[in-house]
Design a protein around this motif. Structure first.
Motif, PDB file in Angstrom:
ATOM      1  N   TYR A  96       0.770  -1.264   0.193  1.00 14.07           N
ATOM      2  CA  TYR A  96       0.020   0.044   0.104  1.00 14.07           C
ATOM      3  C   TYR A  96       0.702   1.150   0.087  1.00 14.07           C
ATOM      4  O   TYR A  96       2.065   1.159  -0.015  1.00 14.07           O
ATOM      5  CB  TYR A  96      -0.924   0.019   1.167  1.00 14.07           C
ATOM      6  CG  TYR A  96      -2.119  -1.064   1.172  1.00 14.07           C
ATOM      7  CD1 TYR A  96      -3.555  -0.401   1.100  1.00 14.07           C
ATOM      8  CD2 TYR A  96      -1.949  -2.301   1.227  1.00 14.07           C
ATOM      9  CE1 TYR A  96      -4.511  -1.256   1.208  1.00 14.07           C
ATOM     10  CE2 TYR A  96      -3.258  -3.120   1.327  1.00 14.07           C
ATOM     11  CZ  TYR A  96      -4.398  -2.659   1.195  1.00 14.07           C
ATOM     12  OH  TYR A  96      -5.363  -3.440   1.060  1.00 14.07           O
TER      13      TYR A  96
ATOM     14  N   GLY B  91       3.081   0.841  -2.948  1.00 10.84           N
ATOM     15  CA  GLY B  91       1.965   0.422  -3.880  1.00 10.84           C
ATOM     16  C   GLY B  91       1.921   1.361  -4.920  1.00 10.84           C
ATOM     17  O   GLY B  91       1.547   1.286  -6.040  1.00 10.84           O
TER      18      GLY B  91
ATOM     19  N   ASP C  86       4.387  -0.149   3.853  1.00 11.80           N
ATOM     20  CA  ASP C  86       2.964  -0.568   4.132  1.00 11.80           C
ATOM     21  C   ASP C  86       2.611  -1.798   3.282  1.00 11.80           C
ATOM     22  O   ASP C  86       2.430  -1.814   2.251  1.00 11.80           O
ATOM     23  CB  ASP C  86       1.959   0.770   3.772  1.00 11.80           C
ATOM     24  CG  ASP C  86       2.353   1.851   4.674  1.00 11.80           C
ATOM     25  OD1 ASP C  86       2.193   1.993   5.733  1.00 11.80           O
ATOM     26  OD2 ASP C  86       2.673   2.992   3.769  1.00 11.80           O
TER      27      ASP C  86
ATOM     28  N   LEU D 252      -2.451  -1.381   7.936  1.00 10.85           N
ATOM     29  CA  LEU D 252      -3.712  -1.051   6.726  1.00 10.85           C
ATOM     30  C   LEU D 252      -4.320  -2.540   6.325  1.00 10.85           C
ATOM     31  O   LEU D 252      -5.086  -2.524   5.778  1.00 10.85           O
ATOM     32  CB  LEU D 252      -3.092  -0.672   5.667  1.00 10.85           C
ATOM     33  CG  LEU D 252      -2.608   0.655   5.540  1.00 10.85           C
ATOM     34  CD1 LEU D 252      -2.000   1.114   4.210  1.00 10.85           C
ATOM     35  CD2 LEU D 252      -3.884   1.614   5.562  1.00 10.85           C
TER      36      LEU D 252
ATOM     37  N   GLU E  43     -10.298   3.226   3.808  1.00 17.60           N
ATOM     38  CA  GLU E  43      -9.579   1.913   3.449  1.00 17.60           C
ATOM     39  C   GLU E  43      -9.661   1.811   2.278  1.00 17.60           C
ATOM     40  O   GLU E  43      -8.899   1.184   1.386  1.00 17.60           O
ATOM     41  CB  GLU E  43     -10.021   0.976   4.517  1.00 17.60           C
ATOM     42  CG  GLU E  43      -9.517   1.224   5.802  1.00 17.60           C
ATOM     43  CD  GLU E  43     -10.204  -0.044   6.725  1.00 17.60           C
ATOM     44  OE1 GLU E  43      -9.450  -0.911   7.349  1.00 17.60           O
ATOM     45  OE2 GLU E  43     -11.566  -0.321   6.915  1.00 17.60           O
TER      46      GLU E  43
ATOM     47  N   ALA F  60      -7.054   3.810   0.338  1.00 16.11           N
ATOM     48  CA  ALA F  60      -6.060   3.098   0.453  1.00 16.11           C
ATOM     49  C   ALA F  60      -5.751   2.073  -0.418  1.00 16.11           C
ATOM     50  O   ALA F  60      -4.671   1.940  -1.189  1.00 16.11           O
ATOM     51  CB  ALA F  60      -5.402   2.613   1.944  1.00 16.11           C
ATOM     52  N   LEU F  61      -6.794   1.526  -0.821  1.00 12.32           N
ATOM     53  CA  LEU F  61      -6.933   0.314  -1.723  1.00 12.32           C
ATOM     54  C   LEU F  61      -6.581   0.795  -3.328  1.00 12.32           C
ATOM     55  O   LEU F  61      -6.187   0.030  -3.909  1.00 12.32           O
ATOM     56  CB  LEU F  61      -8.308  -0.419  -1.839  1.00 12.32           C
ATOM     57  CG  LEU F  61      -8.468  -1.888  -2.611  1.00 12.32           C
ATOM     58  CD1 LEU F  61      -7.524  -2.800  -1.816  1.00 12.32           C
ATOM     59  CD2 LEU F  61      -9.811  -2.491  -2.437  1.00 12.32           C
TER      60      LEU F  61
ATOM     61  N   ARG G  42      -4.171   2.363  -4.223  1.00  6.98           N
ATOM     62  CA  ARG G  42      -2.660   2.525  -4.345  1.00  6.98           C
ATOM     63  C   ARG G  42      -2.160   0.821  -3.839  1.00  6.98           C
ATOM     64  O   ARG G  42      -0.806   0.893  -3.729  1.00  6.98           O
ATOM     65  CB  ARG G  42      -1.820   3.597  -3.437  1.00  6.98           C
ATOM     66  CG  ARG G  42      -2.233   4.834  -3.903  1.00  6.98           C
ATOM     67  CD  ARG G  42      -2.215   5.768  -2.909  1.00  6.98           C
ATOM     68  NE  ARG G  42      -1.051   6.212  -2.325  1.00  6.98           N
ATOM     69  CZ  ARG G  42       0.119   6.957  -2.701  1.00  6.98           C
ATOM     70  NH1 ARG G  42       0.002   7.570  -3.881  1.00  6.98           N
ATOM     71  NH2 ARG G  42       1.374   6.927  -2.279  1.00  6.98           N
ATOM     72  N   ALA G  43      -3.060   0.102  -3.924  1.00  7.25           N
ATOM     73  CA  ALA G  43      -2.314  -1.407  -3.400  1.00  7.25           C
ATOM     74  C   ALA G  43      -2.208  -2.068  -4.649  1.00  7.25           C
ATOM     75  O   ALA G  43      -2.969  -2.102  -5.537  1.00  7.25           O
ATOM     76  CB  ALA G  43      -3.697  -1.920  -2.542  1.00  7.25           C
TER      77      ALA G  43
ATOM     78  N   ARG H  67      -9.826  -6.398  -6.143  1.00  4.76           N
ATOM     79  CA  ARG H  67      -9.674  -5.013  -5.947  1.00  4.76           C
ATOM     80  C   ARG H  67     -10.389  -3.940  -6.985  1.00  4.76           C
ATOM     81  O   ARG H  67     -11.073  -3.015  -6.530  1.00  4.76           O
ATOM     82  CB  ARG H  67      -7.988  -4.464  -5.963  1.00  4.76           C
ATOM     83  CG  ARG H  67      -7.542  -3.266  -6.167  1.00  4.76           C
ATOM     84  CD  ARG H  67      -6.208  -2.768  -6.375  1.00  4.76           C
ATOM     85  NE  ARG H  67      -6.010  -1.361  -6.657  1.00  4.76           N
ATOM     86  CZ  ARG H  67      -5.992  -0.965  -7.692  1.00  4.76           C
ATOM     87  NH1 ARG H  67      -6.274  -1.537  -8.970  1.00  4.76           N
ATOM     88  NH2 ARG H  67      -5.506   0.481  -7.835  1.00  4.76           N
TER      89      ARG H  67
ATOM     90  N   THR I 179      -1.857   2.200  -9.927  1.00  6.45           N
ATOM     91  CA  THR I 179      -1.927   2.191  -8.540  1.00  6.45           C
ATOM     92  C   THR I 179      -1.057   3.841  -8.452  1.00  6.45           C
ATOM     93  O   THR I 179      -1.101   4.154  -7.200  1.00  6.45           O
ATOM     94  CB  THR I 179      -1.351   1.048  -7.580  1.00  6.45           C
ATOM     95  OG1 THR I 179       0.030   1.212  -8.183  1.00  6.45           O
ATOM     96  CG2 THR I 179      -2.011  -0.001  -7.732  1.00  6.45           C
TER      97      THR I 179
END
Length: 966
Positions: free
Chosen positions: A699, A703, A714, A766, A794, A797-798, A800-801, A818, A892
């Motif tokens: 992440y 990420g 992360d 995370l 959250e 954040a996903l 950029r995962a 995702r 991402t």
């Protein structure tokens, strides 16, 4: 033997060959004579036999003594076998005389076999030297076993003071240690034993040393004494501690004390080839492991340069003084010079490059090629020359079984040598080929540990730095510094004198102090090329202080002015680099090669580099593997920083390469942890190592391919096995437990502090439910959490995962999950409100709620109109629009997402380019700030236009109630 066969023999050897054949037949009984006559007519055996009778008088003499033994070897296939098993039954010998007689006959019989195979090229050079080495080991072990048994019957069995039985350890040095024995080699040995104590159970009690000295003397006599049957091997004990003046045998403690306190550089050189060749192998291996730090320093050891240079000069002088040019071992371009080239690199680099801790010359040369210490052409030439010279050595020694490497002067011997070497007896052609090899060896020998020359990069000025540093005249030093253009001259003078007068320097050995006083004038001169000489010098001084106990690093910089020049350039540009080097002086080695320092490999190149490094380390040496990983990461991060400073790496590629480094490391860490867990618990049913049901999801900065020099990672760990699955090993665990321990092991490898620090700081918050959640989540639980429980932040954040390590099947499953989560239709107004609220809370918490502008400086990340505002807008756009435009979930990183927004018509070209330009500009300032160890600030005036673009876009996209949002 027919005339046609004799005509194949060079004319100069024909008469001797014919006479030897006749005398051989005369020595045989009727049956054996008939066998030889029959074999002479064989198309293969006949030419081989006549060559041996013509080219090796020693072979002929032994053959005449044992014609039946040779026949037996021929009939049993021993002459053809490349893996012939050597066995000697010393227990069948009833006396020392019988042992000695049988050992000599055994040796002579095997010598016939080995020389036959060598001169007829049925064995290659390595096969011959390995065979001879095994012969020596077999004879040594037989003599040791027999005499230990006999001596123990007289004096009792030796025991340590703790009651542990003791055995002699025989360490082979030189060619025996390297398994490279030649046909007439003596064997260099060291005798030792584990521990002091006394014998038990004998007629009289003696201490262990006395017992083992007697044993050593008897072993030497059994091998070395010349009798009517000849000798087995000449034994040389001069390489033992204290040489000929020391006791024949000492224990392990005394050995370690000697090498630690009195060991000299030439003994380090000799110990490279040390190997246990007989006796207690396990105890001997422990001893050599304990002595390894004496031979191989833990760092790149340039302190040995002067000693190697002296050895090299001694070799040159000896060749000239003794007129050794016709000696293929000791003469110019000979075997000794090839060995010196390899062993010089081993002493300098063997402490860090474990692959160089080899005894075999060929393997060392291959490793030097892999490490790019020698070019391919040089390695090819040295290997070819070594084989040619060693084959020549064997042919010379086979003539009379004499320990000589001198080229022959007699015509017959020269013709024999040229015939064996494949030149049909033509001495001139052979000699020209020999000289060609030797000339190339001599060139490479001259290039290794070259004499110091005045460098074009850093020429020492005529300033009296050395005199001033030795004097106590602080005022004069200060005046000279000011005259040389030093800023902060007072601080430079004060800290330099404080170091020189401090306890560490006072306690240094004289050679260390000499190196320091040799180096400092060079550093003072080199820093005058810096933008701010004083600032640069003060950045480098902590590095100097860090290596005062390891002044080999100073020698590295003295010997390599280019490296010193690059050190000054990098430290002048970045205090971050100077601190990195001060914490890890081992990285100074990276400054030696300008081409590699200022270039970085792509992701595939990084993977190959790491793989090559790790292949050189034993799989069970976890400590060495972890250190190697850390060095790999630090070295490549240094290269990225250096490339950024000199402009060979575009600024926006810096994060890409830092991210690639982390991904390659994570992939290897997963591999190490996976192997460790499999070894402990066994395999999971149906699980393949090629596609493990476990992934590492990055992440944040990793990420988003935006890693910085000091960024933490992360991470989230996900697995896909049933909790009912159980491993198949003795210490079986269920699948969930297995993968939890796998995650724990990975974190340990990443975060454990070793000599080179941590690999990375790891943040696992995370993961689903944060710190209170499971360390490793099943893919089903992860999906359920994301779809039903996760907060909006959250899902942000996903965006950029991405998967950075693990099995491809589960990675595809994650990517689909995702995309599904990000592509859910959302209430855009509610979403916007949540994102804006989160942004305001973050700004209040991290930037005191202000605009981020103070004293003319703008806070690039959290400031109003800064990096995080762009990131939040991008994340909002993906969450709001991905159900309509699935392409938004593909990438991402922010720049490519902005490009996707433009491609889908959600941003016009001007808006997209303006935001991308602002983002790149902000990131550029952040990178520069990192290298300067400054907070992420930029002059407000320089970024004002970019901030206005970002704030205008924020106003359009993120203002609640704005009906114009796209």
């Amino acid at each position: 033997m027919g005339d046609s066969l004799m005509e194949t023999v060079p004319e100069a050897l024909r008469l001797d060959a014919k006479r030897n054949w006749e005398q051989l037949l005369a020595s045989c009984d009727d049956s054996t004579r008939a066998w030889y006559e029959a074999q002479a007519g064989d198309a293969l055996f006949g030419p081989r036999l006549i060559k041996m009778l013509a080219c090796s008088q020693a072979f002929f003499e032994l053959l005449r003594q044992q014609p039946q033994a040779f026949r037996e070897m021929a009939e049993t296939g021993a002459l053809e076998a490349s893996d012939y098993a050597l066995t000697f039954d010393e227990a069948a010998c009833s006396s020392a005389d019988e042992l000695d007689r049988n050992l000599r006959r055994f040796r002579n019989r095997q010598w016939l076999r080995i020389v036959w195979r060598d001169l007829n090229r049925l064995a290659d050079t390595h096969g011959t030297t390995g065979d001879l080495s095994r012969l020596a080991e077999t004879c040594l072990q037989a003599a040791l076993d027999f005499h230990h048994r006999e001596l123990a019957a007289e004096l009792g069995e030796p025991h340590s003071r703790d009651g542990v039985p003791q055995q002699l350890v025989v360490v082979g040095m030189g060619k025996l240690g390297a398994r490279e024995l030649n046909l007439s080699s003596d064997i260099d040995l060291i005798f030792t034993y584990p521990a002091s104590g006394e014998t038990v159970g004998g007629a009289r009690q003696v201490d262990n040393q006395q017992f083992f000295i007697k044993l050593g003397q008897r072993i030497i006599a059994s091998l070395d004494q010349r009798t009517a049957d000849g000798f087995v091997f000449r034994v040389d004990m001069r390489l033992r501690p204290y040489g000929q003046s020391g006791p024949l045998v000492i224990n392990f403690d005394a050995m370690e004390e000697y090498y630690q306190d009195q060991g000299r550089e030439w003994e380090r050189y000799a110990m490279i080839k040390a190997r246990v060749v007989a006796g207690d192998q396990e105890a001997g291996a422990d001893l050599l492991r304990d002595l390894a730090p004496f031979v191989y320093r833990r760092y790149v050891d340039f302190s040995v340069i002067d000693a190697l240079r002296e050895m090299k000069g001694m070799i040159r002088r000896e060749v000239k003084r003794r007129q050794l040019q016709d000696n293929i071992k000791l003469g110019g371009g000979g075997i000794r010079e090839i060995e010196f080239i390899a062993q010089a690199f081993q002493l300098v680099r063997g402490g860090r490059e474990l692959g160089l801790q080899e005894r075999s010359l060929t393997k060392v040369l291959d490793e030097l090629l892999a490490l790019e210490q020698l070019p391919l052409e040089a390695v090819k030439e040295l290997k070819a020359a070594n084989l040619f010279l060693r084959d020549t050595e064997h042919a010379i020694q086979a003539w009379l079984d004499r320990q000589t490497q001198q080229l022959p002067r007699e015509k017959k011997e020269r013709v024999a040598l040229a015939w064996v070497m494949g030149f049909d007896g033509d001495w001139q052609r052979y000699y020209a080929a020999l000289n060609s090899h030797r000339e190339r060896v001599a060139e490479h020998f001259e290039a290794v540990i070259a004499d110091p020359e005045k460098s074009d990069e850093i020429e020492l000025s005529e300033r009296p730095w050395e005199d001033l540093l030795h004097s106590a005249d602080d005022a004069a030093l200060l005046e000279e510094l000011r005259d040389a253009g030093y800023d902060e001259a007072e601080e430079v003078a004060r800290l330099t004198q404080a170091m020189l007068e401090g306890g560490t320097v006072k306690r240094m050995q004289s050679i260390g102090r000499e190196r320091l006083y040799d180096f400092l004038p060079r550093l003072l001169d080199a820093c005058t090329d810096a933008e701010l000489p004083g600032r640069c010098y003060l950045r480098i001084l902590p590095l100097v202080e860090a290596v005062l106990r390891r002044t080999a690093y100073l020698v590295l910089l003295i010997e390599n002015p280019g490296a010193l020049s690059r050190l000054v350039r990098l430290c002048d540009a970045s205090p971050w680099i100077s601190r990195l080097l001060a914490r890890n002086p081992v990285l100074l080695d990276e400054l030696l090669n300008e081409d590699s320092l200022y270039s970085v490999p792509d992701q595939e190149g990084l993977y190959n580099d790491l793989r090559q490094q790790m292949l050189r380390i034993p799989e069970d040496d976890q400590e060495a593997l972890m250190e190697a990983l850390r060095y790999f990461k630090l070295a490549h991060v240094l290269r990225v920083a250096a490339s950024e400073i000199v402009g060979t790496l575009p600024l926006m590629k810096v994060s890409d390469y830092l991210s690639y480094i982390a991904e390659v490391v994570l992939g290897y860490v997963l591999q190490l942890a996976w192997q460790d867990l499999r070894a402990r618990h066994g395999d999971l049913p149906g699980v393949s190592s090629d596609d493990v049901p476990f992934i590492v999801v990055a992440y944040g900065k990793l990420g988003g391919l935006e890693l910085g020099y000091g960024s933490d990672l992360d991470l989230v760990f996900i697995h896909d096995v049933s909790s009912t699955d159980v491993t198949e090993g003795k210490r079986a665990v269920d699948g969930a437990t297995f993968f939890t321990r796998l995650g724990q092991r990975m974190i340990h490898i990443l975060t454990a502090n070793t000599g080179l620090g941590q690999l990375y700081e790891v943040d696992m918050r995370l993961r689903p439910s944060g710190d209170s959640g499971l360390l490793v989540t099943s893919v089903k639980a992860f999906a359920d959490y994301q779809e039903n429980t996760a907060w909006t932040w959250e899902h942000q954040a996903l965006v950029r995962a991405r998967v950075v390590a693990g099995g491809t099947s589960l990675a595809r499953q994650f990517e689909a999950l995702r995309a599904s989560v990000l592509g859910k239709a959302r209430d855009e107004a509610a979403l916007c409100g949540e994102v804006v609220e989160m942004r305001e809370r973050m700004r209040t918490h991290l930037a005191s709620g202000g605009s981020g502008e103070k004293n003319g400086q703008f806070e690039l990340k959290q400031g109003l109109g800064g990096i995080v505002d762009i990131e939040f807008m991008v994340q909002y756009a993906v969450l709001a629009q991905a159900h309509r435009y699935p392409s938004l979930t593909r990438y991402t990183d922010n720049i490519r997402i902005l490009e996707s927004l433009q491609a889908e018509g959600l941003l016009d070209e001007m808006q997209a380019l303006a935001l991308i330009d602002a983002y790149k500009t902000f990131r550029s300032f952040v990178h520069r700030s990192s290298l300067q160890e400054e907070k992420g600030l930029a002059p407000a005036a320089e970024v004002a236009d970019h901030r206005r673009v970002v704030m205008a876009q924020w106003q359009q996209w993120m203002t609640p109630g704005d009906t114009d949002k796209q």
